[in-house]
Design a protein around this motif. Structure first.
Motif, short mmCIF file in Angstrom:
data_model
loop_
_atom_site.label_atom_id
_atom_site.label_comp_id
_atom_site.label_asym_id
_atom_site.label_seq_id
_atom_site.Cartn_x
_atom_site.Cartn_y
_atom_site.Cartn_z
N ASP A 160 0.85 -1.20 0.00
CA ASP A 160 0.00 0.00 0.00
C ASP A 160 0.89 1.25 0.00
OD1 ASP A 160 -2.25 1.56 0.12
OD2 ASP A 160 -2.73 1.12 2.21
N THR A 161 0.41 2.32 -0.61
CA THR A 161 1.16 3.58 -0.61
C THR A 161 1.10 4.20 0.79
OG1 THR A 161 -0.83 4.69 -1.37
CG2 THR A 161 0.79 4.09 -3.04
N ARG A 162 2.10 5.01 1.11
CA ARG A 162 2.23 5.49 2.50
C ARG A 162 2.19 7.01 2.59
NH1 ARG A 162 3.51 1.76 5.98
NH2 ARG A 162 4.45 3.23 7.45
N CYS A 163 1.66 7.49 3.73
CA CYS A 163 1.59 8.93 3.99
C CYS A 163 1.49 9.15 5.49
CB CYS A 163 0.38 9.52 3.28
SG CYS A 163 0.09 11.26 3.66
N LEU A 164 2.12 10.20 5.95
CA LEU A 164 2.07 10.57 7.38
C LEU A 164 0.66 10.71 7.90
CD1 LEU A 164 4.62 13.45 8.07
CD2 LEU A 164 4.50 11.22 9.17
N TRP A 165 -0.25 11.13 7.02
CA TRP A 165 -1.62 11.40 7.43
C TRP A 165 -2.51 10.17 7.31
CZ3 TRP A 165 -2.57 16.25 9.31
CH2 TRP A 165 -1.61 17.22 9.01
N TYR A 166 -1.95 9.09 6.78
CA TYR A 166 -2.74 7.89 6.51
C TYR A 166 -2.32 6.72 7.40
CZ TYR A 166 -4.10 3.70 3.80
OH TYR A 166 -4.57 2.49 3.42
N ASN A 167 -1.02 6.48 7.53
CA ASN A 167 -0.55 5.34 8.33
C ASN A 167 -0.57 5.71 9.81
OD1 ASN A 167 1.16 5.21 5.51
ND2 ASN A 167 0.35 3.25 6.19
N GLN A 168 -1.77 5.87 10.30
CA GLN A 168 -2.01 6.30 11.68
C GLN A 168 -3.24 5.55 12.20
OE1 GLN A 168 0.09 8.23 13.15
NE2 GLN A 168 1.12 9.39 11.53
N SER A 169 -3.43 5.61 13.51
CA SER A 169 -4.59 4.93 14.10
C SER A 169 -5.88 5.63 13.67
CB SER A 169 -4.49 4.95 15.62
OG SER A 169 -4.68 6.29 16.07
N HIS A 188 -4.52 16.49 3.18
CA HIS A 188 -3.77 17.39 4.06
C HIS A 188 -2.44 17.79 3.43
CE1 HIS A 188 -6.61 16.40 7.23
NE2 HIS A 188 -6.43 15.12 6.93
N VAL A 189 -2.00 17.00 2.46
CA VAL A 189 -0.70 17.25 1.83
C VAL A 189 -0.83 18.28 0.71
CG1 VAL A 189 1.00 16.12 0.32
CG2 VAL A 189 0.30 15.04 2.45
N ALA A 190 -1.88 18.15 -0.07
CA ALA A 190 -2.15 19.11 -1.16
C ALA A 190 -3.55 19.66 -0.95
CB ALA A 190 -2.02 18.42 -2.51
N PRO A 191 -3.72 20.58 0.01
CA PRO A 191 -5.07 21.06 0.34
C PRO A 191 -5.74 21.67 -0.89
CG PRO A 191 -3.44 21.87 1.93
CD PRO A 191 -2.68 21.24 0.81
N GLY A 192 -7.03 21.39 -1.02
CA GLY A 192 -7.76 21.92 -2.17
C GLY A 192 -7.73 20.98 -3.35
N GLY A 193 -6.79 20.01 -3.33
CA GLY A 193 -6.70 19.07 -4.45
C GLY A 193 -7.68 17.91 -4.28
N THR A 194 -7.88 17.17 -5.37
CA THR A 194 -8.78 16.02 -5.30
C THR A 194 -8.00 14.72 -5.45
OG1 THR A 194 -9.12 16.20 -7.67
CG2 THR A 194 -10.78 17.24 -6.24
N PRO A 343 8.19 14.23 -4.76
CA PRO A 343 7.78 13.96 -3.39
C PRO A 343 7.01 15.13 -2.80
CG PRO A 343 10.11 14.52 -3.46
CD PRO A 343 9.63 14.48 -4.88
N LEU A 344 6.04 14.83 -1.96
CA LEU A 344 5.32 15.88 -1.23
C LEU A 344 5.53 15.62 0.27
CD1 LEU A 344 2.06 16.24 -3.35
CD2 LEU A 344 4.11 17.63 -3.44
N THR A 345 4.82 16.34 1.09
CA THR A 345 5.06 16.21 2.54
C THR A 345 4.33 14.98 3.11
OG1 THR A 345 3.23 17.74 2.86
CG2 THR A 345 5.46 18.66 3.01
N THR A 350 11.80 16.30 4.41
CA THR A 350 11.20 17.28 3.51
C THR A 350 11.25 16.79 2.06
OG1 THR A 350 13.26 18.44 3.08
CG2 THR A 350 11.95 19.21 4.96
N PRO A 351 10.29 17.21 1.25
CA PRO A 351 10.30 16.83 -0.17
C PRO A 351 11.58 17.27 -0.87
CG PRO A 351 8.21 17.88 0.40
CD PRO A 351 9.09 18.00 1.61
N GLU A 352 12.08 18.46 -0.51
CA GLU A 352 13.29 18.99 -1.17
C GLU A 352 14.47 18.04 -0.91
OE1 GLU A 352 11.39 20.74 0.94
OE2 GLU A 352 10.39 22.09 -0.47
N TYR A 353 14.60 17.59 0.34
CA TYR A 353 15.71 16.71 0.70
C TYR A 353 15.59 15.37 -0.03
CZ TYR A 353 19.00 14.03 3.52
OH TYR A 353 20.05 13.24 3.92
#
Ligand SMILES: Cc1cc2nc3c(=O)[nH]c(=O)nc-3n(C[C@H](O)[C@H](O)[C@H](O)COP(=O)(O)OP(=O)(O)OC[C@H]3O[C@@H](n4cnc5c(N)ncnc54)[C@H](O)[C@@H]3O)c2cc1C
Ligand code: SF4
Length: 376
Positions: A160-169, A188-194, A343-345, A350-353
């Motif tokens: 499964d794909t992973r995200c800080l806002w998803y792999n949580q309780s 939460h990573v790209a607010p306003g996006g779908t 990469p996004l947040t 960081t995405p830049e790093y």
């Protein structure tokens, strides 16, 4: 965190597993019956993924939720079940199906790897180390020895794909108002996006892409074989083209990909256990005779953990082939790989790093692959 309640299905054969899935799968039932009426899809034909009104590939809201999940090693699925990312009524355990394990070199060249083969078996395989070393290197970098003893190649491909806002309780996610990937309608990573941008974070798929791997997918509708590069959608939520009633059974590596020098480099927070936050696989062959001796005869670069899908770096072969590898050429390859990294947040770094490390690791991996090729 406790596991949700589910019924465990333990088939002993592939036929039994396929029948269980056909019987118990409710998600996409409409598509499944259509597939049955239409007969087995043609070879390499992508799965008919349901689309939303915006044209995006995602389950239709009219389709009942997924009620069966396949489990192999369980190293990805069990934590996700505990976090209530999935709440299936049934879990179908593949581990009793002996036919799905093992590494079988073909007499005419190439090799097939059963989907249930553990990453540890792959990492330790003399045959794969000798002929497809980029795969053994990538497998050896996954998690830790304990997890590699359990985790399978099929599970790594399907990760499964992973995200800080998803792999949580569930409680944590509820506190944030959930998100598109599970239970919510905002990102939460790209607010306003779908769109969901969760990152594909498996280590072996970039290596498998470099090796031109194909996968075999089986359901009651039949058997299809798909190049791995066509398996991922590029979306963070509906990230793979696999229906709920389908099982990956085998991975094929062609004879033409054998014998390349391979290198895998990975960025992670700790030296062990951690998922990649950026990963680069490079394979390379050198010309051994003629005027171009020592120049690159063929090369491919794959990246992971910086997009919703693992990707082959377009233009990498064209850049490298026919040239002698030096710092400047390796740097140019790094720039090419960084260009397609988005990469996004979604992680702690960081995405830049992460993007910068794709550039640096690609450069280092190209130089290392060239050195390896010199020694071979
Ligand atoms: C602490 C920790 C660290 C980790 N670090 C890494 C890491 O560094 N790199 C990395 O790549 N992974 C990492 N992982 C994830 C995992 O260990 C590996 O990706 C492993 O290969 C997953 O395989 P599995 O057999 O355990 O998959 P499972 O957990 O059994 O399944 C994973 C997914 O694949 C599906 N699936 C499995 N097999 C099949 C099949 N044959 N057909 C159809 N669907 C299937 C399941 O339904 C599920 O959606 C980590 C996990 C943990 C807990
Ligand atoms: S990228 Fe957005 S939608 Fe996807 S898991 Fe993260 S927060 Fe959720």
């Amino acid at each position: 965190m406790s596991l949700p309640q589910f019924k465990l299905l333990r088939p002993r054969t592939l036929v039994e597993a396929v029948e269980f899935l056909a019987e118990y799968t409710r998600a996409g039932l409409g598509d499944f019956s259509t597939a049955l009426r239409a007969g087995p899809p043609a070879q390499n034909e992508p799965a008919q993924t349901p689309r939303g009104p915006d044209g995006r590939e995602r389950p239709s809201p009219h389709v009942p939720p997924v009620s069966v999940r396949v489990i192999a090693g369980g190293t990805d699925l069990i934590p996700s079940l505990r976090q209530r990312l999935f709440e299936p009524e049934f879990v179908l355990d593949l581990r009793g199906i002996a036919a799905l394990r093992g590494i079988k070199p073909n007499p005419e060249g190439g090799v097939e790897i059963g989907a249930l083969t553990t990453l540890r078996t792959i990492e330790k395989s003399d045959f794969l180390q000798q002929h497809y070393s980029v795969l053994t290197e990538a497998a050896a970098s996954v998690a830790s020895p304990v997890l590699r003893n359990m985790g399978t190649i099929g599970g790594n491909i399907c990760l499964d794909t992973r995200c800080l806002w998803y792999n949580q309780s569930h409680t944590w996610r509820k506190g944030c108002g959930f998100c598109i990937k599970k239970d919510g309608d905002l990102c939460h990573v790209a607010p306003g996006g779908t769109k969901c941008w969760a990152a594909f974070s498996g280590d072996t798929p970039p290596a498998l892409l470099c090796l031109d791997a194909e996968i075999e997918i089986v359901s009651r509708a039949g058997i299809r074989r798909l190049p791995l590069r066509d398996f991922y959608t590029g979306l963070g939520d509906t990230y793979r083209k696999l229906q709920a009633d389908e099982i990956i059974t085998r991975v094929f590596l062609p004879a033409s990909s054998a014998g390349y020098s391979g290198v895998y480099r990975k960025l992670r927070v700790r030296g062990s256990i951690d998922y990649p936050l950026a990963g680069v696989a490079v394979v390379m062959k050198r010309s051994s005779n003629g005027r171009g001796a020592g120049h690159v005869a063929d090369a491919r670069i794959g990246i992971t953990a910086v997009n919703p899908a693992p990707l082959l770096v377009k233009g990498a072969s064209e850049l490298l082939v026919g040239r002698a590898v030096n710092e400047a050429l390796a740097e140019a390859a790094g720039n090419l790989a960084a260009k397609i990294s988005k990469p996004l947040t979604t992680s702690t770094l960081t995405p830049e790093y992460r993007r910068e490390m794709i550039r640096v690791f690609t450069k280092r991996a190209v130089l290392a692959a060239a050195q390896k090729a010199d020694r071979n």
